[in-house]
Scaffold this motif. Sequence first.
Motif, PDB file in Angstrom:
ATOM      1  N   ALA A  31      19.836  11.431 -45.234  1.00  0.00           N
ATOM      2  CA  ALA A  31      18.798  10.376 -45.225  1.00  0.00           C
ATOM      3  C   ALA A  31      19.337   9.027 -44.732  1.00  0.00           C
ATOM      4  CB  ALA A  31      18.202  10.191 -46.881  1.00  0.00           C
ATOM      5  N   ARG A  32      20.549   8.875 -44.833  1.00  0.00           N
ATOM      6  CA  ARG A  32      21.246   7.763 -44.369  1.00  0.00           C
ATOM      7  C   ARG A  32      21.635   7.681 -42.824  1.00  0.00           C
ATOM      8  NH1 ARG A  32      24.358   8.157 -49.217  1.00  0.00           N
ATOM      9  NH2 ARG A  32      26.394   8.827 -47.907  1.00  0.00           N
ATOM     10  N   GLN A  33      21.527   8.985 -42.503  1.00  0.00           N
ATOM     11  CA  GLN A  33      22.092   9.284 -40.768  1.00  0.00           C
ATOM     12  C   GLN A  33      21.193   8.773 -40.021  1.00  0.00           C
ATOM     13  OE1 GLN A  33      24.713  10.262 -41.196  1.00  0.00           O
ATOM     14  NE2 GLN A  33      25.508  10.646 -38.984  1.00  0.00           N
ATOM     15  N   ARG A  78      24.072  15.662 -52.529  1.00  0.00           N
ATOM     16  CA  ARG A  78      24.796  14.781 -51.944  1.00  0.00           C
ATOM     17  C   ARG A  78      24.849  14.760 -50.251  1.00  0.00           C
ATOM     18  NH1 ARG A  78      30.803  15.627 -54.406  1.00  0.00           N
ATOM     19  NH2 ARG A  78      30.068  15.951 -56.530  1.00  0.00           N
ATOM     20  N   ARG A 119      17.618  14.606 -37.830  1.00  0.00           N
ATOM     21  CA  ARG A 119      19.051  14.018 -38.788  1.00  0.00           C
ATOM     22  C   ARG A 119      19.925  15.303 -38.835  1.00  0.00           C
ATOM     23  NH1 ARG A 119      17.342   8.975 -40.099  1.00  0.00           N
ATOM     24  NH2 ARG A 119      15.040   8.872 -40.424  1.00  0.00           N
ATOM     25  N   ALA A 172      21.513  13.237 -49.524  1.00  0.00           N
ATOM     26  CA  ALA A 172      21.637  11.824 -49.501  1.00  0.00           C
ATOM     27  C   ALA A 172      22.238  11.191 -48.213  1.00  0.00           C
ATOM     28  CB  ALA A 172      22.351  11.288 -50.748  1.00  0.00           C
ATOM     29  N   ARG A 173      23.319  11.937 -47.813  1.00  0.00           N
ATOM     30  CA  ARG A 173      24.144  11.611 -46.486  1.00  0.00           C
ATOM     31  C   ARG A 173      23.117  11.778 -45.381  1.00  0.00           C
ATOM     32  NH1 ARG A 173      28.975  14.963 -44.778  1.00  0.00           N
ATOM     33  NH2 ARG A 173      28.692  13.700 -42.792  1.00  0.00           N
TER      34      ARG A 173
END
Length: 337
Positions: free
Chosen positions: A214-216, A208, A224, A211-212
């Motif tokens: 990667a979106r940052q 999780r 990141r 995934a966070r």
Amino acid sequence: MTMTTGVAAPPRAAQLDELYVELGRLHMEAGWHKTEPSMYPTPKKKFVPAHWSYGIAHRMLVKAKELVATADAERRNLILYNPIADNTYGTAATLVAAYQMIKGGEVARSHRHTANAMRFILDSGPKAYTVVEGKKVPMEPGDVLLTPNWAWHGHSNDGTDDAYWIDVLDAPLTHLLGPMFFQQYPGQFVQTTNEVAADSPFRFPFDRCAARLARQPETAPGLREIVLGPPFIDTMRIKWRLFAEKSSHAEFETTANCVYAVKSGIGRIVCDGIEIVFGRGDVFVIPAWRKAEWHLDAESYVLRVSDENLLEKLNWLKTTSPGSEMENAGNWPRATF
Ligand SMILES: [Fe+2]
């Protein structure tokens, strides 16, 4: 015409020396006569940058497991103390890190303490759990787990593989301020439900977090970052950092003490002239007010645990780099346990 006695008064310097001796007998020190100043323009660099290899720590824990059972030791752990004079505990001024292991089939008895703790799991098989407040919380590789102030906790490994992790606690800060309390659980092991609390608020599973990340958006080219929480620990800020392969980063002085644990990747830092090469599972510390240059050979996930939450509350979080922590300070939401 005045008459003198013929006895000259002692010179001023001699009188002052007498005064200092007299003050010493009274447990007083003249503020203008201290050997070291009590205030100085920038923080003293007492703690040094240092590095610990997981490969070596792993070998030491394998040796230790034949010699020490968790029944004999409160915890089978290796304290990573900063190699400065008169120190055998703190990794930095406020934080201590340790490698810990429990064997397959073993249990580490329950206790609680006022020091806050977090764990980062390096290697474990299925059925390795930490027990927080009566609930089994899985310890899977890459997980970050919290044990806040005064929460009952123990560890159990119902599988066959040994489990290894890194603990970071604010115990040096607790020692400094004084409010250390510790209790063993009556009956040794805290009662647990059979249910496994995989979605515990005290657990941050790595997938999780990845995934966070990667979106940052990047906070700097090739970097990141996310802050883990809520919940948040009052004293420690926990961040995942994802560095791109072949990236380099310069960090300026900050009042924060930072302990790092490497999930994956390889790289090196140069910190005040000291070079540290790191790989998977390693721990290193960049103490307060040290510049560091990062050079990443591979994409790297690095966990950063700092005392920024504490410093921020006291308005002592300062960084010389514009646009970084100093300017962002105060923006993070906060929760109380
Ligand atoms: Fe503990």
